[in-house]
Design an enzyme around this catalytic site. Structure first.
Site, PDB file in Angstrom:
ATOM      1  CB  CYS A 151      -9.099  11.938   3.351  1.00  0.00           C
ATOM      2  SG  CYS A 151      -9.036  10.377   2.474  1.00  0.00           S
TER       3      CYS A 151
ATOM      4  CB  CYS B 275      -6.977   9.021   4.572  1.00  0.00           C
ATOM      5  SG  CYS B 275      -7.156   9.663   2.920  1.00  0.00           S
ATOM      6  CG  ASP B 276      -7.387  10.606   8.251  1.00  0.00           C
ATOM      7  OD1 ASP B 276      -6.342   9.930   8.150  1.00  0.00           O
ATOM      8  OD2 ASP B 276      -7.472  11.781   7.882  1.00  0.00           O
TER       9      ASP B 276
END
Ligand code: NAP
Length: 320
Positions: A147, A150-151
């Protein structure tokens, strides 16, 4: 992100009966909730572990109609939820872990209790595939990610690789150029599966490079990712490619294990007819759990709406 404050807390669920129970809170589940709520069926949505589904993890969605400038994935999910709640849908942060579809009402056991449901709409979505190579599981969260939204932030001014040649690989790869110093897309063939617009954008981005005809055979690192081991599938040549992170976008597997042996499946996807009807009358499926072909936010939402319309007609027919 999502407003958890709006969610019901089902801590003491003594076993509730609902007319329409919806499993999953992605575009399919929340569109189904909107339609079922407007039919005054007071649907309950069990969010599953991923509130908003995979769409909520997407930074910007540019192809959902009505948002000419694009819309954040989490923001779109929140809007879906608010709209469904406005008409009486209840969204609960809870997950189904067993279902019994052998008789009606259907029984659904959740983390917090049990439901019986006159109709069920399965909108459980899909999860990212893994490469299943040495180092992948050990280094997940330590440089291995599924992701970018997200990261990505953790890779500021770092080198990353992206695996895959589809829309997700390019879209997420382009997103990563906001942070990373370079994004190398590693694809197992010599042509991309992604749509032409994304291909053009990626090829024009100076931070994006491609390595063709190549697979990743190992992720190397002690405490965190340090390199990937590559193999050219045409020449057989193996090399070490230093990198700080690896983002894997090689497709998805539908979240349908709960229904194995109870609903007819095709390649792991729940089989539905053109009215979202599964092999069990009164059970409908929508979105990526049942969609081998399109897997778009707009098509998932459309399937969810169709499933709720059919559930409404099913209940009306029964009450005649
Ligand atoms: P996808 O289209 O199935 O692409 C998966 C990619 O991963 C393919 O290029 C495939 O290679 C590669 N791959 C699969 N298994 C692999 C393995 N074991 N090792 C190495 N490479 C592997 O999946 P997706 O990109 O997640 O897209 C899923 C669906 O969502 C599609 O319908 C897509 O159009 C849609 N989507 C749309 C958008 C958008 O419209 N903006 C954004 C994201 C996703 P091959 O090409 O050789 O098969």
């Amino acid at each position: 992100m999502f407003n958890l404050g709006n969610l019901s807390t089902p801590s003491s669920n003594p076993g509730k009966h609902v007319k329409v129970l919806i499993l999953g809170s992605g575009p399919a589940g929340l569109a189904a909730a909107l339609y079922a709520a407007r039919a005054e069926l007071n649907p309950v949505v069990l969010t599953g572990l991923e509130l908003g589904g995979q769409a909520a993890l997407t930074y910007t969605i540019e192809n959902y109609p009505g948002f000419p400038e694009g819309v954040g994935g989490a923001e779109l999910g929140e809007l879906f939820q608010k709209q469904a709640e406005r008409f009486g849908a209840r969204v609960e942060f809870d997950s189904a872990n067993a279902v019994d579809l052998s008789q009606r009402p259907f029984r659904v056991t959740t983390d917090n209790g049990e439901y019986t449901a006159a109709t069920l709409i399965v909108a459980t979505g899909a999860r990212p595939n893994h490469l299943e190579i040495p180092g992948e599981a050990e280094l997940t969260g330590k440089g291995v990610s599924y992701c970018a939204t997200c990261d990505g932030w953790f890779f500021k001014d770092k080198k990353v690789v992206v695996v895959g040649g589809g829309d997700s690989a390019l879209e997420e790869g382009l997103f990563l150029t906001r942070y990373a110093s370079s994004v190398t897309v590693i694809h197992r063939r010599d042509s991309l599966r992604a749509g032409t617009l994304l291909q053009k954008r990626a090829q024009e981005n100076p931070k994006v490079n491609f390595i063709w005809d190549t697979v990743v055979t190992e992720i190397v690192g002690a405490e965190k990712v340090e390199a990937v081991r590559l193999k050219n599938v045409k020449t057989g040549e193996e090399t070490n490619f230093p990198t700080d992170g690896i983002f894997i976008f090689i497709g998805h597997t539908p979240n349908t294990q709960l229904f194995e042996g109870q609903l007819t499946m095709e390649k792991g996807y729940i089989k539905v007819d053109d009215k979202m009807q599964t092999s069990v009358p009164g059970v409908y499926a929508a979105g990526e759990a049942a969609d081998l072909t399109f897997r778009q936010v707009v098509t998932s939402a459309g399937m969810g709406a169709a499933a709720a319309i059919m559930a409404t007609r099913f209940l009306e027919h029964e009450n005649k």
